[in-house]
Design a protein around this motif. Structure first.
Motif, PDB file in Angstrom:
ATOM      1  N   GLY A 115       0.661  -1.211   0.028  1.00 13.04           N
ATOM      2  CA  GLY A 115       0.219  -0.022   0.016  1.00 13.04           C
ATOM      3  C   GLY A 115       0.760   1.264  -0.038  1.00 13.04           C
ATOM      4  O   GLY A 115       2.031   1.423   0.487  1.00 13.04           O
ATOM      5  N   THR A 116       0.324   2.291  -0.704  1.00 11.84           N
ATOM      6  CA  THR A 116       1.187   3.240  -0.819  1.00 11.84           C
ATOM      7  C   THR A 116       0.946   4.505   0.222  1.00 11.84           C
ATOM      8  O   THR A 116       1.284   5.597   0.303  1.00 11.84           O
ATOM      9  CB  THR A 116       0.883   4.260  -2.130  1.00 11.84           C
ATOM     10  OG1 THR A 116      -0.370   4.270  -2.678  1.00 11.84           O
ATOM     11  CG2 THR A 116       1.611   3.098  -3.215  1.00 11.84           C
ATOM     12  N   THR A 117      -0.187   4.279   1.197  1.00  8.56           N
ATOM     13  CA  THR A 117      -0.517   5.203   2.017  1.00  8.56           C
ATOM     14  C   THR A 117      -0.512   4.558   3.438  1.00  8.56           C
ATOM     15  O   THR A 117      -0.438   3.272   3.710  1.00  8.56           O
ATOM     16  CB  THR A 117      -2.033   5.680   1.952  1.00  8.56           C
ATOM     17  OG1 THR A 117      -2.809   4.625   1.659  1.00  8.56           O
ATOM     18  CG2 THR A 117      -1.933   6.611   0.498  1.00  8.56           C
ATOM     19  N   ASP A 118      -0.356   5.251   4.268  1.00 10.60           N
ATOM     20  CA  ASP A 118      -0.194   4.775   5.825  1.00 10.60           C
ATOM     21  C   ASP A 118      -1.689   4.779   6.555  1.00 10.60           C
ATOM     22  O   ASP A 118      -2.133   5.831   7.112  1.00 10.60           O
ATOM     23  CB  ASP A 118       0.743   5.534   6.641  1.00 10.60           C
ATOM     24  CG  ASP A 118       1.158   5.143   8.089  1.00 10.60           C
ATOM     25  OD1 ASP A 118       0.808   3.851   8.385  1.00 10.60           O
ATOM     26  OD2 ASP A 118       1.507   5.634   8.842  1.00 10.60           O
ATOM     27  N   VAL A 119      -2.309   3.708   6.264  1.00 11.06           N
ATOM     28  CA  VAL A 119      -3.559   3.581   6.907  1.00 11.06           C
ATOM     29  C   VAL A 119      -3.841   2.487   7.480  1.00 11.06           C
ATOM     30  O   VAL A 119      -3.297   1.271   7.024  1.00 11.06           O
ATOM     31  CB  VAL A 119      -4.750   3.615   5.852  1.00 11.06           C
ATOM     32  CG1 VAL A 119      -6.284   3.441   6.197  1.00 11.06           C
ATOM     33  CG2 VAL A 119      -4.771   4.899   4.845  1.00 11.06           C
ATOM     34  N   ASP A 158     -13.107   7.046   1.820  1.00 11.57           N
ATOM     35  CA  ASP A 158     -13.350   7.218   3.302  1.00 11.57           C
ATOM     36  C   ASP A 158     -12.064   7.185   4.224  1.00 11.57           C
ATOM     37  O   ASP A 158     -11.725   7.562   5.252  1.00 11.57           O
ATOM     38  CB  ASP A 158     -14.319   6.373   3.614  1.00 11.57           C
ATOM     39  CG  ASP A 158     -15.689   6.573   3.261  1.00 11.57           C
ATOM     40  OD1 ASP A 158     -15.783   7.473   2.450  1.00 11.57           O
ATOM     41  OD2 ASP A 158     -16.641   5.603   3.249  1.00 11.57           O
ATOM     42  N   HIS A 159     -11.102   6.294   3.543  1.00 12.80           N
ATOM     43  CA  HIS A 159      -9.885   5.970   4.452  1.00 12.80           C
ATOM     44  C   HIS A 159      -8.459   6.177   3.887  1.00 12.80           C
ATOM     45  O   HIS A 159      -7.527   6.194   4.657  1.00 12.80           O
ATOM     46  CB  HIS A 159      -9.720   4.536   4.773  1.00 12.80           C
ATOM     47  CG  HIS A 159     -11.103   3.699   5.427  1.00 12.80           C
ATOM     48  ND1 HIS A 159     -11.165   3.883   6.755  1.00 12.80           N
ATOM     49  CD2 HIS A 159     -12.062   3.241   5.082  1.00 12.80           C
ATOM     50  CE1 HIS A 159     -12.135   3.408   7.157  1.00 12.80           C
ATOM     51  NE2 HIS A 159     -12.931   2.973   6.186  1.00 12.80           N
ATOM     52  N   GLY A 160      -8.810   6.989   3.226  1.00 14.27           N
ATOM     53  CA  GLY A 160      -7.578   7.927   2.484  1.00 14.27           C
ATOM     54  C   GLY A 160      -6.588   6.983   1.568  1.00 14.27           C
ATOM     55  O   GLY A 160      -5.405   7.382   1.269  1.00 14.27           O
TER      56      GLY A 160
END
Length: 364
Positions: free
Chosen positions: A178-182, A291-293
């Motif tokens: 994943g490229t985002t920290d979620v 919703d979660h970025g």
């Protein structure tokens, strides 16, 4: 659940591409057996004559129905993934190819699903759904009575489970690349939750389609070939038992053409007309991403400016006409591409068998 470029990083996207390529290579070999039959008998060849054109039609039908987003929750929609439907109708290997053809057409012609994410989408939407659905379907068919209703019920259950299974695989890929920290827990809960709801729609569409084909021509349904029921043909408006003689083949061929034409016309109507009334809400993955970025690093599609991008025809101002024309073009291109692939696969196997059967000359 078409993932765009940028959701998953380059290394994991590349790895998914390798997995997808390997699965397609295996499916090409397996599809030869499904399209030609495995016994080597004339009956097996007849199965191939039936399955090859049906496989191209299944790909076109999946493309058409994927345009029909249906509401599943507040502000969220879903659409058919198609792996279960394809596997049950034409076999698991051929099913992987059917959905892969659809995803390729969507990515290249309609800018739907990223090009670098194509391996991710094939892994989640084609491979996962087909394998999970077909394995569950075969298990249920063995346990349930050998009836047409059992095939339909097993189709419903297999399709229902295949969708959240696809969501789980996407979540695993996101966990690695994943490229985002979620929060992974939030992503998993949201993905599985919404795709359970989408799975209900998938199950209804799959069961209705399989049930309709089984009711008319059970011999055309790969998952129903073990049914010990007499084939029915409609003659002069009445259903009669098909005689077990070569003379019945012309009648059966006309019946196959009727099913194929009916399926193609239905696909054209769904994509060209009914799609205008589809839900405009984002699908499950889009909604979760917003919703979660997850979509913070989403990239614009490389073919975003293509003439058919976003399922509309460039320079056609009327939205209904633009979307309808795009849908009709998509169905036409998909049925041609799909049929071409499956005929080529079948002809290659037939050629290999002929070469193996030919006597070899020896020099004296």
């Amino acid at each position: 659940m078409h993932a765009p470029d940028g959701f998953i990083n380059a290394p994991v996207s590349a790895a998914a591409g390798v997995i997808a390529a390997g699965a397609i290579a295996v499916s090409l070999r397996g599809a030869r057996r499904e399209l030609e039959g495995t016994s080597g008998s004339s009956a097996a060849g007849s199965e191939g004559e039936r399955t090859a054109p049906l496989a191209g039609l299944v790909a076109a039908f999946i493309f058409a129905v994927q345009m029909l987003n249906f509401p599943v929750a507040a502000g969220t929609s879903g659409h058919l993934l198609g792996g279960a439907l394809a596997a049950i109708l034409v076999g698991s290997y051929t099913g992987v190819l059917c959905v892969s053809v659809v995803l390729l057409m969507q990515a290249v012609l309609f800018a739907d699903g990223g090009l670098t994410a194509l391996g991710v989408n094939i892994t989640t939407m084609a491979i996962t759904t087909t394998i999970v659905a077909y394995a569950l379907f075969r298990g249920l068919v063995k346990l349930l009575p050998r009836t047409r209703r059992s095939v339909t019920a097993a189709s419903f259950a297999a399709a229902l489970i295949s969708v959240p299974a696809s969501a789980i695989v996407f979540t695993l890929l996101y966990a690695v690349g994943g490229t985002t920290d979620v929060s992974l827990g939030k992503v998993a809960t949201a993905m599985v939750g919404v795709h359970l709801l989408i799975g209900i729609g998938e199950a209804v569409i799959t069961a209705l389609t399989v049930g309709a084909v089984v009711a008319v021509r059970p011999d055309l349904v790969h998952g129903a070939r073990g049914l010990r029921q007499k084939l029915k043909l409609r003659v002069n408006g009445e259903l009669v038992d098909a005689p077990d003689t070569p003379a019945a083949e012309p009648v059966a061929a006309r019946s196959r053409r009727t099913v194929w034409i009916t399926g193609l016309v239905t696909s054209l109507l769904l994509a060209g007309f009914v799609s205008f009334y589809a839900s405009a809400n984002p699908d499950g993955l889009e909604k979760v991403a917003t919703d979660h970025g997850i979509d913070k690093k989403a990239e614009e599609h490389a073919l975003d400016g293509s003439p058919l991008a976003d399922y509309g025809v460039e320079d056609v101002d009327d939205a209904r006409l633009s979307g309808g024309l795009a849908g009709v073009i998509g169905v036409g291109v998909t049925v041609v591409a799909g049929s071409g692939v499956f005929w080529a696969v079948r002809r290659r196997r037939t050629g290999e068998e002929a070469e193996a059967a030919a006597p070899t000359s020896t020099s004296v």
